[in-house]
Design a protein around this motif. Structure first.
Motif, PDB file in Angstrom:
ATOM      1  N   ARG A  16     -13.243  10.741  10.140  1.00 31.09           N
ATOM      2  CA  ARG A  16     -12.569  12.247  10.093  1.00 31.09           C
ATOM      3  C   ARG A  16     -12.859  12.650   8.470  1.00 31.09           C
ATOM      4  O   ARG A  16     -12.887  13.869   8.287  1.00 31.09           O
ATOM      5  CB  ARG A  16     -11.345  12.130  10.424  1.00 31.09           C
ATOM      6  N   CYS A  17     -12.574  11.406   7.538  1.00 31.71           N
ATOM      7  CA  CYS A  17     -12.527  11.962   6.148  1.00 31.71           C
ATOM      8  C   CYS A  17     -13.875  12.643   5.766  1.00 31.71           C
ATOM      9  O   CYS A  17     -14.011  13.359   4.890  1.00 31.71           O
ATOM     10  CB  CYS A  17     -12.381  10.831   5.433  1.00 31.71           C
ATOM     11  N   HIS A  41     -12.933   6.241   7.570  1.00 34.23           N
ATOM     12  CA  HIS A  41     -12.564   6.748   8.877  1.00 34.23           C
ATOM     13  C   HIS A  41     -13.693   8.155   8.821  1.00 34.23           C
ATOM     14  O   HIS A  41     -13.893   8.883   7.714  1.00 34.23           O
ATOM     15  CB  HIS A  41     -11.397   7.359   8.912  1.00 34.23           C
ATOM     16  N   LEU A  68     -13.473  16.084   6.741  1.00 29.64           N
ATOM     17  CA  LEU A  68     -12.739  17.047   5.995  1.00 29.64           C
ATOM     18  C   LEU A  68     -13.165  17.364   4.544  1.00 29.64           C
ATOM     19  O   LEU A  68     -12.715  18.484   4.182  1.00 29.64           O
ATOM     20  CB  LEU A  68     -11.323  16.294   6.045  1.00 29.64           C
ATOM     21  N   GLU A 108      -0.732  10.536   9.283  1.00 33.12           N
ATOM     22  CA  GLU A 108      -0.688   9.880  10.694  1.00 33.12           C
ATOM     23  C   GLU A 108      -1.224   8.557  10.588  1.00 33.12           C
ATOM     24  O   GLU A 108      -0.365   7.737  11.217  1.00 33.12           O
ATOM     25  CB  GLU A 108      -1.579  10.821  11.679  1.00 33.12           C
ATOM     26  N   LEU A 109      -2.001   8.379   9.620  1.00 29.95           N
ATOM     27  CA  LEU A 109      -2.591   6.853   9.712  1.00 29.95           C
ATOM     28  C   LEU A 109      -1.614   6.423   8.875  1.00 29.95           C
ATOM     29  O   LEU A 109      -1.266   4.811   9.196  1.00 29.95           O
ATOM     30  CB  LEU A 109      -3.910   6.855   8.760  1.00 29.95           C
ATOM     31  N   ALA A 153      -5.095  20.108   6.675  1.00 34.33           N
ATOM     32  CA  ALA A 153      -5.743  19.121   7.616  1.00 34.33           C
ATOM     33  C   ALA A 153      -5.720  17.544   7.104  1.00 34.33           C
ATOM     34  O   ALA A 153      -5.697  16.590   7.760  1.00 34.33           O
ATOM     35  CB  ALA A 153      -6.963  19.602   8.119  1.00 34.33           C
ATOM     36  N   LEU A 154      -6.261  17.515   5.962  1.00 32.99           N
ATOM     37  CA  LEU A 154      -6.612  16.149   5.420  1.00 32.99           C
ATOM     38  C   LEU A 154      -5.204  15.466   5.094  1.00 32.99           C
ATOM     39  O   LEU A 154      -5.047  14.251   5.494  1.00 32.99           O
ATOM     40  CB  LEU A 154      -7.284  16.076   3.898  1.00 32.99           C
ATOM     41  N   GLN A 182      -2.414  16.146   6.722  1.00 30.35           N
ATOM     42  CA  GLN A 182      -1.647  15.652   8.175  1.00 30.35           C
ATOM     43  C   GLN A 182      -2.577  14.506   8.652  1.00 30.35           C
ATOM     44  O   GLN A 182      -1.666  13.591   9.381  1.00 30.35           O
ATOM     45  CB  GLN A 182      -2.221  16.929   9.369  1.00 30.35           C
ATOM     46  N   PHE A 183      -3.749  14.287   8.636  1.00 33.07           N
ATOM     47  CA  PHE A 183      -4.628  13.250   9.231  1.00 33.07           C
ATOM     48  C   PHE A 183      -3.967  11.902   8.390  1.00 33.07           C
ATOM     49  O   PHE A 183      -3.876  11.040   9.149  1.00 33.07           O
ATOM     50  CB  PHE A 183      -5.880  13.366   9.198  1.00 33.07           C
ATOM     51  N   THR A 184      -4.038  12.097   6.946  1.00 39.39           N
ATOM     52  CA  THR A 184      -3.546  10.800   6.269  1.00 39.39           C
ATOM     53  C   THR A 184      -2.014  10.317   6.651  1.00 39.39           C
ATOM     54  O   THR A 184      -1.867   9.035   6.757  1.00 39.39           O
ATOM     55  CB  THR A 184      -3.667  11.408   4.590  1.00 39.39           C
TER      56      THR A 184
END
Length: 297
Positions: free
Chosen positions: A81-82, A79, A85, A42-43, A35-36, A38-40
């Motif tokens: 979100r970090c 962020h 996660l 995207e950024l 998940a981390l 994928q989020f990273t």
């Protein structure tokens, strides 16, 4: 001796003891680490606006690349979100979230063939995090965002876990670094003029240990482990995430690796937040680490 242990079943206290003694842990990808990732991604991919981030260095002027990172990296670091996660990753690895504190994650880049090795994409010389005012109980957690190879990861120099290296940490004060040097990274292109703790005697780089985790895999090691950036000859920019962790019981007991050569001042402990509610490290504990480190303790 340094052992590299794959997916050990230790509880967290046993793991920390192994890490303080120089062992390195490697874990496979999990739902929280992916998940981390994928989020990273995207950024990162949004910032590079259609370019492949791993080869964009061949299409961009170096100053434009550095400016892009100067905007991207703080956005990632801060962020919210970090902060959701990272505790999930630590919970998967058996940490007691009430007793575990983490620092904000860093997004690291290592460009290929000396394209950019200073400032915002600093290529780390052999160093210990404890030269930079990290506590001896700090553990480092590192994971790749895209596939990595032995030509673009980091190297450990385990023979120095119990042997000191003459270094410049005696000139390093954490508060002074934050006031004068941390935020100038993006301006350091071509040559990094900031005074950072470096070895002041020859360091034997071999034998060395290189670990190549899978995407979403996690490498964990002591902040007192001597390590360096491998000169990137892979042809691709490496993107990775690392963050630092302490257990408050070890902070309170001054438990951790043995200090063999760190003489810095101040402490990074005030940057750490509790996993459950983001409460800061208690000031009465952080203050105990404010003085100059003493070798051999």
């Amino acid at each position: 001796m340094t052992n590299v242990l794959s997916n050990p079943s230790f509880d967290d206290a046993t793991r920390r003891e192994h890490l303080y003694n120089g062992d390195v842990m490697v874990y496979g990808a999990t739902p929280a680490t992916l998940a981390l990732v994928q989020f990273t991604r995207e950024l990162v991919e949004e910032a590079f606006d259609g370019r492949d981030p791993q080869v964009a260095q061949y299409e961009m002027e170096v100053r434009d690349f550095a400016a892009l990172l100067a905007d991207l990296k703080p956005r990632f670091i801060h962020h919210p979100r970090c902060k959701e996660l990272l505790p999930a990753i630590l919970e998967e690895r058996g940490c007691d979230l009430e007793r575990t504190y983490f620092d904000v994650p860093r997004l690291r880049t290592s460009t290929s063939d000396d394209y950019l090795t200073t400032g915002i994409a600093f290529a780390f010389h052999p160093h210990r995090d404890t030269w930079y005012s990290a506590p001896m109980c700090q553990t480092n957690w590192w994971m790749p965002v895209y596939p990595v190879t032995a030509d673009n990861v980091m190297a450990f120099h385990p023979q120095y876990m119990t042997h000191g290296v003459r270094n410049g940490s005696r000139r390093y004060d954490y508060d002074e670094w934050n006031r004068t040097s941390r935020f100038s990274a993006a301006t350091q292109i071509g040559k990094d003029t900031r005074d950072q703790p470096t070895p002041e005697e020859p360091v034997q780089l071999d034998p060395q240990v290189r670990v190549v985790p899978e995407v979403g895999g996690m490498m964990v090691f002591s902040g007192n482990q001597l390590h360096s950036s491998v000169p990137n000859t892979s042809g691709r920019t490496r993107f990775s995430i690392d963050f630092r962790v302490v257990d408050i019981d070890d902070v309170e007991a001054h438990r951790g690796s043995r200090n063999v050569d760190s003489e810095c001042s101040g402490t990074s402990l005030r940057d750490f937040r509790r996993c459950t509610d983001l409460a800061p490290m208690p000031e009465e504990l952080a203050a105990q680490y404010d003085g100059r480190a003493v070798v051999g303790v």
